[in-house]
Design a protein around this motif. Structure first.
Motif, PDB file in Angstrom:
ATOM      1  N   LEU A 125      21.716  86.886 -78.781  1.00  0.00           N
ATOM      2  CA  LEU A 125      22.160  86.955 -80.179  1.00  0.00           C
ATOM      3  C   LEU A 125      23.074  88.169 -80.373  1.00  0.00           C
ATOM      4  O   LEU A 125      22.734  89.269 -79.961  1.00  0.00           O
ATOM      5  CB  LEU A 125      20.903  87.100 -81.064  1.00  0.00           C
ATOM      6  N   ARG A 126      24.230  87.931 -80.979  1.00  0.00           N
ATOM      7  CA  ARG A 126      25.158  89.036 -81.253  1.00  0.00           C
ATOM      8  C   ARG A 126      25.216  89.330 -82.750  1.00  0.00           C
ATOM      9  O   ARG A 126      25.047  88.422 -83.560  1.00  0.00           O
ATOM     10  CB  ARG A 126      26.569  88.757 -80.745  1.00  0.00           C
ATOM     11  N   ALA A 127      25.493  90.549 -83.118  1.00  0.00           N
ATOM     12  CA  ALA A 127      25.772  90.925 -84.508  1.00  0.00           C
ATOM     13  C   ALA A 127      26.041  92.422 -84.540  1.00  0.00           C
ATOM     14  O   ALA A 127      25.336  93.194 -83.886  1.00  0.00           O
ATOM     15  CB  ALA A 127      24.596  90.594 -85.429  1.00  0.00           C
ATOM     16  N   TYR A 130      27.372  98.522 -86.828  1.00  0.00           N
ATOM     17  CA  TYR A 130      28.379  99.564 -87.059  1.00  0.00           C
ATOM     18  C   TYR A 130      29.710  98.884 -86.777  1.00  0.00           C
ATOM     19  O   TYR A 130      30.026  98.569 -85.625  1.00  0.00           O
ATOM     20  CB  TYR A 130      28.158 100.747 -86.104  1.00  0.00           C
ATOM     21  N   LYS A 131      30.472  98.593 -87.808  1.00  0.00           N
ATOM     22  CA  LYS A 131      31.681  97.795 -87.631  1.00  0.00           C
ATOM     23  C   LYS A 131      32.940  98.661 -87.593  1.00  0.00           C
ATOM     24  O   LYS A 131      33.157  99.480 -88.489  1.00  0.00           O
ATOM     25  CB  LYS A 131      31.819  96.792 -88.796  1.00  0.00           C
ATOM     26  N   PRO A 132      33.770  98.463 -86.568  1.00  0.00           N
ATOM     27  CA  PRO A 132      35.035  99.217 -86.500  1.00  0.00           C
ATOM     28  C   PRO A 132      36.095  98.520 -87.352  1.00  0.00           C
ATOM     29  O   PRO A 132      36.861  97.708 -86.861  1.00  0.00           O
ATOM     30  CB  PRO A 132      35.379  99.131 -85.003  1.00  0.00           C
ATOM     31  N   GLY A 184      33.304  98.363 -77.940  1.00  0.00           N
ATOM     32  CA  GLY A 184      34.346  97.525 -78.515  1.00  0.00           C
ATOM     33  C   GLY A 184      35.727  97.849 -77.975  1.00  0.00           C
ATOM     34  O   GLY A 184      35.949  98.880 -77.316  1.00  0.00           O
ATOM     35  N   ALA A 185      36.666  96.941 -78.261  1.00  0.00           N
ATOM     36  CA  ALA A 185      38.043  97.077 -77.789  1.00  0.00           C
ATOM     37  C   ALA A 185      38.630  98.450 -78.147  1.00  0.00           C
ATOM     38  O   ALA A 185      39.298  99.087 -77.325  1.00  0.00           O
ATOM     39  CB  ALA A 185      38.893  95.970 -78.400  1.00  0.00           C
ATOM     40  N   ARG A 186      38.345  98.886 -79.362  1.00  0.00           N
ATOM     41  CA  ARG A 186      38.945 100.159 -79.827  1.00  0.00           C
ATOM     42  C   ARG A 186      38.376 101.376 -79.116  1.00  0.00           C
ATOM     43  O   ARG A 186      38.921 102.467 -79.218  1.00  0.00           O
ATOM     44  CB  ARG A 186      38.756 100.281 -81.348  1.00  0.00           C
ATOM     45  N   ASN A 187      37.249 101.213 -78.459  1.00  0.00           N
ATOM     46  CA  ASN A 187      36.628 102.344 -77.755  1.00  0.00           C
ATOM     47  C   ASN A 187      36.649 102.198 -76.239  1.00  0.00           C
ATOM     48  O   ASN A 187      35.968 102.951 -75.547  1.00  0.00           O
ATOM     49  CB  ASN A 187      35.179 102.509 -78.220  1.00  0.00           C
ATOM     50  N   LEU A 206      31.509  95.633 -71.899  1.00  0.00           N
ATOM     51  CA  LEU A 206      32.725  96.436 -72.075  1.00  0.00           C
ATOM     52  C   LEU A 206      33.897  95.529 -72.416  1.00  0.00           C
ATOM     53  O   LEU A 206      34.404  94.788 -71.573  1.00  0.00           O
ATOM     54  CB  LEU A 206      33.009  97.229 -70.793  1.00  0.00           C
ATOM     55  N   LYS A 207      34.335  95.613 -73.678  1.00  0.00           N
ATOM     56  CA  LYS A 207      35.464  94.776 -74.097  1.00  0.00           C
ATOM     57  C   LYS A 207      36.787  95.375 -73.629  1.00  0.00           C
ATOM     58  O   LYS A 207      36.902  96.599 -73.452  1.00  0.00           O
ATOM     59  CB  LYS A 207      35.438  94.635 -75.610  1.00  0.00           C
ATOM     60  N   ARG A 208      37.740  94.506 -73.457  1.00  0.00           N
ATOM     61  CA  ARG A 208      39.076  94.966 -73.061  1.00  0.00           C
ATOM     62  C   ARG A 208      39.780  95.547 -74.285  1.00  0.00           C
ATOM     63  O   ARG A 208      39.778  94.934 -75.356  1.00  0.00           O
ATOM     64  CB  ARG A 208      39.880  93.780 -72.532  1.00  0.00           C
ATOM     65  N   ASP A 236      36.836  89.839 -72.055  1.00  0.00           N
ATOM     66  CA  ASP A 236      38.207  89.768 -72.577  1.00  0.00           C
ATOM     67  C   ASP A 236      38.159  89.198 -73.979  1.00  0.00           C
ATOM     68  O   ASP A 236      37.500  88.190 -74.231  1.00  0.00           O
ATOM     69  CB  ASP A 236      39.130  88.932 -71.677  1.00  0.00           C
ATOM     70  N   ARG A 237      38.854  89.855 -74.887  1.00  0.00           N
ATOM     71  CA  ARG A 237      38.850  89.439 -76.292  1.00  0.00           C
ATOM     72  C   ARG A 237      40.282  89.323 -76.816  1.00  0.00           C
ATOM     73  O   ARG A 237      40.547  89.411 -78.000  1.00  0.00           O
ATOM     74  CB  ARG A 237      38.015  90.414 -77.131  1.00  0.00           C
ATOM     75  N   GLY A 238      41.209  89.118 -75.863  1.00  0.00           N
ATOM     76  CA  GLY A 238      42.602  88.959 -76.260  1.00  0.00           C
ATOM     77  C   GLY A 238      43.305  90.293 -76.338  1.00  0.00           C
ATOM     78  O   GLY A 238      42.691  91.342 -76.501  1.00  0.00           O
TER      79      GLY A 238
HETATM   80  C1  PEP Z   1      33.202  92.545 -82.409  1.00  0.00           C
HETATM   81  O1  PEP Z   1      32.827  91.949 -81.381  1.00  0.00           O
HETATM   82  O2  PEP Z   1      32.561  92.519 -83.458  1.00  0.00           O
HETATM   83  C2  PEP Z   1      34.472  93.289 -82.386  1.00  0.00           C
HETATM   84  C3  PEP Z   1      34.791  94.139 -83.347  1.00  0.00           C
HETATM   85  O3  PEP Z   1      35.251  92.983 -81.337  1.00  0.00           O
HETATM   86  P1  PEP Z   1      36.508  93.759 -80.680  1.00  0.00           P
HETATM   87  O4  PEP Z   1      36.009  95.116 -80.304  1.00  0.00           O
HETATM   88  O5  PEP Z   1      36.825  92.884 -79.524  1.00  0.00           O
HETATM   89  O6  PEP Z   1      37.591  93.772 -81.707  1.00  0.00           O
END
Ligand code: PEP
Ligand code: MN
Length: 338
Positions: A125-127, A130-132, A184-187, A206-208, A236-238
């Motif tokens: 489950l994902r959620a 702390y939202k960037p 996340g991608a930004r980090n 580890l997101k790209r 990979d998230r684009g």
């Molecule tokens: C997320 O998965 O909620 C998210 C913010 O993704 P990303 O870091 O890929 O933008």
């Protein structure tokens, strides 16, 4: 530098070489297969003559590794890494689905979505708590309260949970409440954060980064390994391109490239790549066909009311249809999606 022992190398010979190299200041990353043992030698080997090791008759080959990433390199670890998250294997024959809303919004929302994604076949489950967010005025996530809700719902429905960590100071809360820490991608190149999660005994997703090369991404994974944590899942998230019809451009080619260069599991997030729910299913099928070990997908019980990323969130029924069609693709390439 990689050292391959002969098949008949004895444990005491392997131990001898380990001592010889460690005494010269190198650290050793050992990979023991059924027949062959490999040493990944880490440190500055530029002044070391690889040929000098052929003096030992238990050495098969010694080769220099050109790539700057070592421990995540497939040359160091020829077999695929499988990461076990509370009994869910990521990186094996089975393609794993991770699903849930972009963000935890309330206990009721999580209670309504968890059984639905589980019934459709999601194993994790994902959620986000702390939202960037790009704007400081947008919903920032429920923070500690949200993370605790996620942990509670995960336990209630026996689903391991994943959530994004943005600051080092929140690590204790994540250790307690989540099973996979998302960077996340930004980090992706927040090296202080990478060093800290490298010290933990918890899988890291580890997101790209949205403008990062595959090599930079693997170097970030290497940071986590360098701290001692070898449970890294790449996602990979684009990436940003000139194309504006989708939020990002899904780099499908990163899947086979990563599979060649690294032993780490690779999953795909078509939700943040496409940015629109209508494209998610076809991109998911493409990712599975290209060899992804998993998919992480945003699913919301009521996307029109979502506090973040509603436009790219699937309704539960659509997620269930996606799972059925991805299962067929997995079967067509000799994998399963149970
Ligand atoms: C997320 O998965 O909620 C998210 C913010 O993704 P990303 O870091 O890929 O933008
Ligand atoms: Mn999102």
């Amino acid at each position: 530098m990689i050292i391959k022992f002969k098949e008949k190398a004895k444990p005491e010979e392997i131990a001898l070489l380990r001592d010889v190299l460690q005494n010269q200041g190198f650290s050793i990353h050992e990979s023991t297969g059924t027949l062959i043992t490999l040493f990944g030698v880490i440190g500055d080997t530029s002044k070391f003559d690889p040929n000098s090791l052929y003096v030992y008759d238990f050495i098969e080959t010694v080769l220099r590794v050109q790539e700057p990433y070592k421990q995540v390199n497939r040359k160091f670890h020829p077999e695929d890494t499988i990461i076990n998250v509370k009994g869910v294997q990521i990186g094996g024959k089975n393609v794993v689905a991770l699903a849930g809303p972009c963000a935890v919004e309330s206990l009721e929302q999580m209670q309504s979505i968890a059984p639905l994604v589980k019934a459709a076949g999601a194993k994790i489950l994902r959620a986000g708590a702390y939202k960037p967010r790009t704007s400081p005025y947008s919903f920032q996530g429920l923070g500690e309260k949200g993370l605790k809700i996620l942990g509670q719902i995960g336990r209630e429905y026996s689903l391991p949970v994943v959530s994004e960590l943005m600051s080092i100071e929140d690590i204790p809360l994540f250790i307690e409440n989540v099973d996979i820490i998302q960077i996340g991608a930004r980090n992706m190149q927040n090296f202080s954060l990478l060093k800290e999660v490298g010290k933990l005994d918890k899988p890291v997703l580890l997101k790209r980064g949205m403008a990062n090369t595959i090599e930079e991404w693997l170097m970030s994974a290497e940071y986590i390994f360098a701290g001692g944590n070898d449970k890294v899942i790449l996602c990979d998230r684009g990436i940003r391109t000139f194309e504006t019809s989708t939020r990002n451009t899904l780099d499908i080619s990163s899947i086979p490239v990563l599979k060649k260069l690294s032993h780490l599991p690779v999953i795909v997030d078509p939700s943040h790549a496409a940015g629109r729910w209508e494209f998610i299913e076809s991109m998911s099928r493409a990712a599975v066909a290209a060899g992804a070990d998993g998919l992480i997908i945003e699913v919301h019980p009521d996307p029109e009311k979502a506090l973040s990323d509603g436009q790219q969130s699937l309704k539960p029924e659509r997620f269930s249809t996606l799972m059925q069609s991805c299962r067929l693709v997995a079967g067509a390439i000799g994998r399963t999606m149970e």
